[in-house]
Design a protein around this motif. Structure first.
Motif, PDB file in Angstrom:
ATOM      1  N   GLU A   5       0.975  -1.067   0.016  1.00 28.55           N
ATOM      2  CA  GLU A   5       0.082   0.008  -0.051  1.00 28.55           C
ATOM      3  C   GLU A   5       0.919   1.239  -0.043  1.00 28.55           C
ATOM      4  O   GLU A   5       0.526   2.198  -0.924  1.00 28.55           O
ATOM      5  CB  GLU A   5      -0.806   0.062   1.138  1.00 28.55           C
ATOM      6  CG  GLU A   5      -1.738   1.056   1.130  1.00 28.55           C
ATOM      7  CD  GLU A   5      -2.586   1.282   2.477  1.00 28.55           C
ATOM      8  OE1 GLU A   5      -3.499   2.362   2.597  1.00 28.55           O
ATOM      9  OE2 GLU A   5      -2.665   0.426   3.418  1.00 28.55           O
ATOM     10  N   TYR A   6       1.925   1.276   0.867  1.00 28.16           N
ATOM     11  CA  TYR A   6       2.779   2.310   0.893  1.00 28.16           C
ATOM     12  C   TYR A   6       3.572   2.552  -0.428  1.00 28.16           C
ATOM     13  O   TYR A   6       3.433   3.644  -1.106  1.00 28.16           O
ATOM     14  CB  TYR A   6       3.835   2.140   1.920  1.00 28.16           C
ATOM     15  CG  TYR A   6       4.829   3.152   2.181  1.00 28.16           C
ATOM     16  CD1 TYR A   6       4.554   4.374   2.701  1.00 28.16           C
ATOM     17  CD2 TYR A   6       6.130   3.176   1.418  1.00 28.16           C
ATOM     18  CE1 TYR A   6       5.511   5.572   2.958  1.00 28.16           C
ATOM     19  CE2 TYR A   6       6.984   4.469   1.675  1.00 28.16           C
ATOM     20  CZ  TYR A   6       6.724   5.528   2.477  1.00 28.16           C
ATOM     21  OH  TYR A   6       7.422   6.579   2.688  1.00 28.16           O
ATOM     22  N   LEU A   8       2.384   1.718  -3.641  1.00 22.24           N
ATOM     23  CA  LEU A   8       1.449   2.092  -4.472  1.00 22.24           C
ATOM     24  C   LEU A   8       1.141   3.574  -4.213  1.00 22.24           C
ATOM     25  O   LEU A   8       0.873   4.202  -5.121  1.00 22.24           O
ATOM     26  CB  LEU A   8      -0.010   1.113  -4.296  1.00 22.24           C
ATOM     27  CG  LEU A   8       0.057  -0.155  -4.880  1.00 22.24           C
ATOM     28  CD1 LEU A   8      -0.883  -1.116  -4.509  1.00 22.24           C
ATOM     29  CD2 LEU A   8       0.212  -0.190  -6.540  1.00 22.24           C
ATOM     30  N   LYS A   9       0.888   4.121  -2.883  1.00 17.57           N
ATOM     31  CA  LYS A   9       0.789   5.596  -2.670  1.00 17.57           C
ATOM     32  C   LYS A   9       1.830   6.236  -3.049  1.00 17.57           C
ATOM     33  O   LYS A   9       1.773   7.579  -3.761  1.00 17.57           O
ATOM     34  CB  LYS A   9       0.490   5.847  -1.108  1.00 17.57           C
ATOM     35  CG  LYS A   9      -0.778   5.414  -0.686  1.00 17.57           C
ATOM     36  CD  LYS A   9      -1.206   5.449   0.854  1.00 17.57           C
ATOM     37  CE  LYS A   9      -2.437   5.331   0.987  1.00 17.57           C
ATOM     38  NZ  LYS A   9      -2.962   5.532   2.546  1.00 17.57           N
ATOM     39  N   ASP A  87      -5.152   4.827  -9.879  1.00 17.76           N
ATOM     40  CA  ASP A  87      -4.303   4.463  -8.848  1.00 17.76           C
ATOM     41  C   ASP A  87      -4.945   4.332  -7.515  1.00 17.76           C
ATOM     42  O   ASP A  87      -4.496   3.543  -6.565  1.00 17.76           O
ATOM     43  CB  ASP A  87      -3.280   5.692  -8.532  1.00 17.76           C
ATOM     44  CG  ASP A  87      -2.085   5.431  -9.623  1.00 17.76           C
ATOM     45  OD1 ASP A  87      -1.787   4.506 -10.308  1.00 17.76           O
ATOM     46  OD2 ASP A  87      -1.576   6.780  -9.853  1.00 17.76           O
ATOM     47  N   SER A  88      -6.116   4.936  -7.296  1.00 15.30           N
ATOM     48  CA  SER A  88      -6.944   4.890  -5.932  1.00 15.30           C
ATOM     49  C   SER A  88      -7.552   3.642  -5.914  1.00 15.30           C
ATOM     50  O   SER A  88      -7.515   2.877  -4.663  1.00 15.30           O
ATOM     51  CB  SER A  88      -8.015   5.992  -6.100  1.00 15.30           C
ATOM     52  OG  SER A  88      -7.662   7.192  -5.820  1.00 15.30           O
ATOM     53  N   ILE A  91      -4.636   1.304  -4.825  1.00 15.77           N
ATOM     54  CA  ILE A  91      -4.332   1.315  -3.622  1.00 15.77           C
ATOM     55  C   ILE A  91      -5.386   0.698  -2.690  1.00 15.77           C
ATOM     56  O   ILE A  91      -4.866   0.159  -1.527  1.00 15.77           O
ATOM     57  CB  ILE A  91      -4.171   3.004  -2.993  1.00 15.77           C
ATOM     58  CG1 ILE A  91      -2.982   3.568  -3.806  1.00 15.77           C
ATOM     59  CG2 ILE A  91      -4.277   3.366  -1.475  1.00 15.77           C
ATOM     60  CD1 ILE A  91      -2.935   5.017  -4.019  1.00 15.77           C
ATOM     61  N   ASN A  92      -6.433   0.789  -2.780  1.00 18.79           N
ATOM     62  CA  ASN A  92      -7.633   0.375  -2.248  1.00 18.79           C
ATOM     63  C   ASN A  92      -7.283  -1.480  -2.167  1.00 18.79           C
ATOM     64  O   ASN A  92      -7.609  -2.035  -1.200  1.00 18.79           O
ATOM     65  CB  ASN A  92      -8.961   0.577  -2.562  1.00 18.79           C
ATOM     66  CG  ASN A  92     -10.060   0.159  -1.919  1.00 18.79           C
ATOM     67  OD1 ASN A  92     -10.285   0.345  -0.597  1.00 18.79           O
ATOM     68  ND2 ASN A  92     -10.992  -0.687  -2.549  1.00 18.79           N
ATOM     69  N   THR A  95      -5.553  -2.760   0.480  1.00 20.55           N
ATOM     70  CA  THR A  95      -6.014  -3.050   1.738  1.00 20.55           C
ATOM     71  C   THR A  95      -6.798  -3.953   2.131  1.00 20.55           C
ATOM     72  O   THR A  95      -7.268  -4.510   3.042  1.00 20.55           O
ATOM     73  CB  THR A  95      -7.088  -1.698   2.199  1.00 20.55           C
ATOM     74  OG1 THR A  95      -8.231  -1.677   1.258  1.00 20.55           O
ATOM     75  CG2 THR A  95      -6.206  -0.142   1.870  1.00 20.55           C
TER      76      THR A  95
END
Length: 142
Positions: A5-6, A8-9, A87-88, A91-92, A95
């Motif tokens: 996640e990090y 990808l952000k 990208d959002s 990122i999701n 999770t």
């Protein structure tokens, strides 16, 4: 926040920084190549969108949208927004539990772990960015 996640952000942040930086160059930037028979910078930027569409499809089953070729600052700006939305989604996905996901590619059905696709997203993204900036820095007209 997990490591994928990090990453990808950071990739999403980097995507927006790259698209914004390209706007600072003359529009001829989109046609430049590092070497004969290599992709143009416009084609590489378009590939960012196509790749994100593909990864979204693999992870969610949502069919990809038609990718608009980036060849002007106007198109770049609209595609930067679209890439931010893609990208959002990615990122999701980071999770969610690391479960098997299934998709179909040109060689048939595939089932892999979500984390494998997300890791590939990041690693391929890094190589594309390195290629892009080396082309922009070495071939930009004065």
């Amino acid at each position: 926040m997990n490591a994928i996640e990090y990453a990808l952000k950071h990739m999403a942040w980097s995507n927006q920084k790259i698209f914004k930086a390209i706007e600072e160059f003359p529009e001829e930037i989109y046609e430049l190549r590092a070497a004969e028979n290599e992709w143009t910078i416009g084609r590489l930027l378009t590939h960012f969108i196509g790749a994100a569409e593909w990864y979204r499809y693999c992870l969610t089953g949502q069919k990809w949208e038609e990718v608009v070729a980036i060849g002007s600052h106007e198109i770049l700006k609209s595609q930067a927004i679209h890439l931010g939305n893609l990208d959002s989604v990615l990122i999701n996905q980071a999770t969610l539990p690391d479960e098997s996901v299934s998709y179909v590619d040109e060689s048939g059905p595939k089932t892999v772990l979500r984390s494998l696709i997300l890791a590939q997203t990041v690693s391929r993204g890094i190589s594309n960015r390195m290629i892009n900036f080396s082309r922009a820095e070495t071939k930009t007209p004065a």
